[in-house]
Scaffold this motif. Sequence first.
Motif, PDB file in Angstrom:
ATOM      1  N   LYS A 216      -9.564  -1.550   2.982  1.00  5.62           N
ATOM      2  CA  LYS A 216      -9.860  -1.009   4.321  1.00  5.62           C
ATOM      3  C   LYS A 216      -8.903  -1.540   5.393  1.00  5.62           C
ATOM      4  CE  LYS A 216     -13.118   1.831   3.308  1.00  5.62           C
ATOM      5  NZ  LYS A 216     -12.976   3.259   3.552  1.00  5.62           N
ATOM      6  N   ALA A 217      -8.215  -2.642   5.117  1.00  7.18           N
ATOM      7  CA  ALA A 217      -7.262  -3.196   6.095  1.00  7.18           C
ATOM      8  C   ALA A 217      -5.878  -2.559   5.966  1.00  7.18           C
ATOM      9  CB  ALA A 217      -7.152  -4.716   5.919  1.00  7.18           C
ATOM     10  N   ASN A 218      -5.634  -1.840   4.866  1.00  7.84           N
ATOM     11  CA  ASN A 218      -4.304  -1.287   4.630  1.00  7.84           C
ATOM     12  C   ASN A 218      -4.204   0.128   5.189  1.00  7.84           C
ATOM     13  OD1 ASN A 218      -2.264   0.323   2.897  1.00  7.84           O
ATOM     14  ND2 ASN A 218      -1.727  -1.822   2.580  1.00  7.84           N
ATOM     15  N   GLU A 219      -3.136   0.402   5.918  1.00  4.55           N
ATOM     16  CA  GLU A 219      -2.988   1.708   6.566  1.00  4.55           C
ATOM     17  C   GLU A 219      -2.937   2.870   5.572  1.00  4.55           C
ATOM     18  OE1 GLU A 219       0.873   2.590   8.395  1.00  4.55           O
ATOM     19  OE2 GLU A 219       1.674   0.793   7.421  1.00  4.55           O
ATOM     20  N   HIS A 220      -2.496   2.623   4.337  1.00  2.23           N
ATOM     21  CA  HIS A 220      -2.362   3.703   3.358  1.00  2.23           C
ATOM     22  C   HIS A 220      -3.643   3.943   2.542  1.00  2.23           C
ATOM     23  CE1 HIS A 220       1.829   3.890   4.350  1.00  2.23           C
ATOM     24  NE2 HIS A 220       1.985   2.614   4.039  1.00  2.23           N
ATOM     25  N   THR A 221      -4.562   2.985   2.557  1.00  5.64           N
ATOM     26  CA  THR A 221      -5.780   3.132   1.738  1.00  5.64           C
ATOM     27  C   THR A 221      -7.063   3.086   2.572  1.00  5.64           C
ATOM     28  OG1 THR A 221      -5.770   0.743   1.292  1.00  5.64           O
ATOM     29  CG2 THR A 221      -4.737   2.172  -0.358  1.00  5.64           C
ATOM     30  N   ARG A 222      -6.956   2.833   3.858  1.00  3.22           N
ATOM     31  CA  ARG A 222      -8.161   2.610   4.677  1.00  3.22           C
ATOM     32  C   ARG A 222      -9.096   3.818   4.763  1.00  3.22           C
ATOM     33  NH1 ARG A 222      -7.411   4.740   9.771  1.00  3.22           N
ATOM     34  NH2 ARG A 222      -5.262   5.277  10.220  1.00  3.22           N
ATOM     35  N   LEU A 223      -8.545   5.043   4.593  1.00  2.00           N
ATOM     36  CA  LEU A 223      -9.393   6.237   4.654  1.00  2.00           C
ATOM     37  C   LEU A 223     -10.049   6.575   3.313  1.00  2.00           C
ATOM     38  CD1 LEU A 223      -7.281   8.627   6.917  1.00  2.00           C
ATOM     39  CD2 LEU A 223      -9.258   7.233   7.537  1.00  2.00           C
ATOM     40  N   ALA A 224      -9.639   5.887   2.250  1.00  2.00           N
ATOM     41  CA  ALA A 224     -10.221   6.166   0.936  1.00  2.00           C
ATOM     42  C   ALA A 224     -11.695   5.784   0.935  1.00  2.00           C
ATOM     43  CB  ALA A 224      -9.478   5.379  -0.145  1.00  2.00           C
ATOM     44  N   PRO A 225     -12.576   6.712   0.560  1.00  2.00           N
ATOM     45  CA  PRO A 225     -13.990   6.354   0.484  1.00  2.00           C
ATOM     46  C   PRO A 225     -14.207   5.273  -0.579  1.00  2.00           C
ATOM     47  CG  PRO A 225     -13.681   8.733   0.390  1.00  2.00           C
ATOM     48  CD  PRO A 225     -12.330   8.120   0.254  1.00  2.00           C
TER      49      PRO A 225
ATOM     50  N   GLY B 142       0.807  -1.218   0.000  1.00  2.00           N
ATOM     51  CA  GLY B 142       0.000   0.000   0.000  1.00  2.00           C
ATOM     52  C   GLY B 142       0.837   1.265   0.000  1.00  2.00           C
ATOM     53  N   GLU B 143       2.135   1.120   0.142  1.00  2.00           N
ATOM     54  CA  GLU B 143       3.059   2.259   0.186  1.00  2.00           C
ATOM     55  C   GLU B 143       2.866   3.175  -1.024  1.00  2.00           C
ATOM     56  OE1 GLU B 143       5.890   4.541   2.037  1.00  2.00           O
ATOM     57  OE2 GLU B 143       5.192   2.637   2.849  1.00  2.00           O
ATOM     58  N   VAL B 144       2.562   2.589  -2.172  1.00  2.00           N
ATOM     59  CA  VAL B 144       2.363   3.338  -3.413  1.00  2.00           C
ATOM     60  C   VAL B 144       1.224   4.357  -3.274  1.00  2.00           C
ATOM     61  CG1 VAL B 144       0.769   1.663  -4.451  1.00  2.00           C
ATOM     62  CG2 VAL B 144       2.220   3.052  -5.919  1.00  2.00           C
ATOM     63  N   SER B 145       0.279   4.114  -2.375  1.00  2.00           N
ATOM     64  CA  SER B 145      -0.864   5.022  -2.183  1.00  2.00           C
ATOM     65  C   SER B 145      -0.699   5.949  -0.983  1.00  2.00           C
ATOM     66  CB  SER B 145      -2.156   4.207  -2.021  1.00  2.00           C
ATOM     67  OG  SER B 145      -2.523   3.620  -3.243  1.00  2.00           O
ATOM     68  N   ARG B 146       0.491   5.971  -0.387  1.00  2.00           N
ATOM     69  CA  ARG B 146       0.715   6.765   0.819  1.00  2.00           C
ATOM     70  C   ARG B 146       0.252   8.217   0.675  1.00  2.00           C
ATOM     71  NH1 ARG B 146       4.295   7.238   5.238  1.00  2.00           N
ATOM     72  NH2 ARG B 146       5.529   5.429   4.687  1.00  2.00           N
ATOM     73  N   ASN B 147       0.599   8.876  -0.421  1.00  5.94           N
ATOM     74  CA  ASN B 147       0.250  10.283  -0.596  1.00  5.94           C
ATOM     75  C   ASN B 147      -0.830  10.516  -1.646  1.00  5.94           C
ATOM     76  OD1 ASN B 147       2.042  11.341   1.357  1.00  5.94           O
ATOM     77  ND2 ASN B 147       3.734  10.880  -0.045  1.00  5.94           N
ATOM     78  N   ARG B 148      -1.581   9.480  -1.962  1.00  5.76           N
ATOM     79  CA  ARG B 148      -2.652   9.621  -2.942  1.00  5.76           C
ATOM     80  C   ARG B 148      -3.973   9.917  -2.248  1.00  5.76           C
ATOM     81  NH1 ARG B 148      -2.005   3.999  -6.206  1.00  5.76           N
ATOM     82  NH2 ARG B 148      -0.362   4.539  -7.659  1.00  5.76           N
ATOM     83  N   ALA B 149      -4.792  10.743  -2.880  1.00  3.38           N
ATOM     84  CA  ALA B 149      -6.175  10.924  -2.445  1.00  3.38           C
ATOM     85  C   ALA B 149      -7.007  10.080  -3.400  1.00  3.38           C
ATOM     86  CB  ALA B 149      -6.564  12.389  -2.527  1.00  3.38           C
ATOM     87  N   LEU B 150      -7.647   9.050  -2.876  1.00  4.14           N
ATOM     88  CA  LEU B 150      -8.356   8.084  -3.712  1.00  4.14           C
ATOM     89  C   LEU B 150      -9.823   8.005  -3.349  1.00  4.14           C
ATOM     90  CD1 LEU B 150      -5.757   5.172  -3.403  1.00  4.14           C
ATOM     91  CD2 LEU B 150      -6.076   6.645  -5.398  1.00  4.14           C
ATOM     92  N   LEU B 151     -10.623   7.703  -4.340  1.00  6.69           N
ATOM     93  CA  LEU B 151     -12.029   7.384  -4.157  1.00  6.69           C
ATOM     94  C   LEU B 151     -12.256   6.134  -5.005  1.00  6.69           C
ATOM     95  CD1 LEU B 151     -14.971   8.315  -3.308  1.00  6.69           C
ATOM     96  CD2 LEU B 151     -15.085   9.233  -5.593  1.00  6.69           C
ATOM     97  N   VAL B 152     -12.788   5.079  -4.403  1.00  5.65           N
ATOM     98  CA  VAL B 152     -12.930   3.806  -5.112  1.00  5.65           C
ATOM     99  C   VAL B 152     -14.397   3.539  -5.426  1.00  5.65           C
ATOM    100  CG1 VAL B 152     -12.465   1.316  -5.012  1.00  5.65           C
ATOM    101  CG2 VAL B 152     -10.878   2.926  -3.901  1.00  5.65           C
ATOM    102  N   LEU B 153     -14.680   3.278  -6.709  1.00  6.11           N
ATOM    103  CA  LEU B 153     -15.989   2.817  -7.165  1.00  6.11           C
ATOM    104  C   LEU B 153     -15.836   1.333  -7.433  1.00  6.11           C
ATOM    105  CD1 LEU B 153     -16.963   5.507  -9.814  1.00  6.11           C
ATOM    106  CD2 LEU B 153     -17.727   5.315  -7.463  1.00  6.11           C
ATOM    107  N   LEU B 154     -16.594   0.521  -6.736  1.00  4.55           N
ATOM    108  CA  LEU B 154     -16.316  -0.911  -6.732  1.00  4.55           C
ATOM    109  C   LEU B 154     -17.535  -1.743  -7.089  1.00  4.55           C
ATOM    110  CD1 LEU B 154     -14.247  -3.127  -5.965  1.00  4.55           C
ATOM    111  CD2 LEU B 154     -14.976  -2.838  -3.586  1.00  4.55           C
ATOM    112  N   ASP B 155     -17.401  -2.536  -8.165  1.00  2.00           N
ATOM    113  CA  ASP B 155     -18.405  -3.536  -8.502  1.00  2.00           C
ATOM    114  C   ASP B 155     -18.074  -4.771  -7.670  1.00  2.00           C
ATOM    115  OD1 ASP B 155     -20.369  -5.068  -9.714  1.00  2.00           O
ATOM    116  OD2 ASP B 155     -19.335  -5.247 -11.633  1.00  2.00           O
TER     117      ASP B 155
END
Length: 147
Positions: free
Chosen positions: A84-93, A55-68
């Motif tokens: 949601k289990a990863n510390e770098h992506t867990r806050l991404a809606p 998840g390090e790759v997403s450390r400084n990314r602001a992400l929003l996930v649309l998921l099928d």
Amino acid sequence: MNIATPVTIVMVEDDEGHARLIERNIRRAGVNNEIKTFQDGTSALEFLLGSDGSGEVSRNRALLVLLDLNLPDMTGIDILAKVKANEHTRLAPVVVLTTTDDQREIQRCYELGANVYITKPVNYEGFANAIRQLGLFFSVMQVPEAP
């Protein structure tokens, strides 16, 4: 990360027609953020968590996930759980967009941390309307910053 970090919308949708419809309606609502589209869970997770899965790759990314939820290689629930289990992506809606309206599955998604669960109406007009509303929601939404 600062307030000016643009939000990247990550769309995980294996139906090309649905993906185009979603993107068109997001754009129609005036949302011009980058949209990265993936047709399977493996490539989406590689983008979100990196090839090492840290998840390090997403450390400084602001992400929003649309998921099928119904994907060819894994379930969207698996992806949701990993994001949601990863510390770098867990806050991404995470917005779940799926044809499934099974109450247990909906409950499971919310328990895992989904922010919104939208059942895709089977008819085109209903689906287009739901996506239009989603685009308006994105245009006013603030994505939380990583601590």
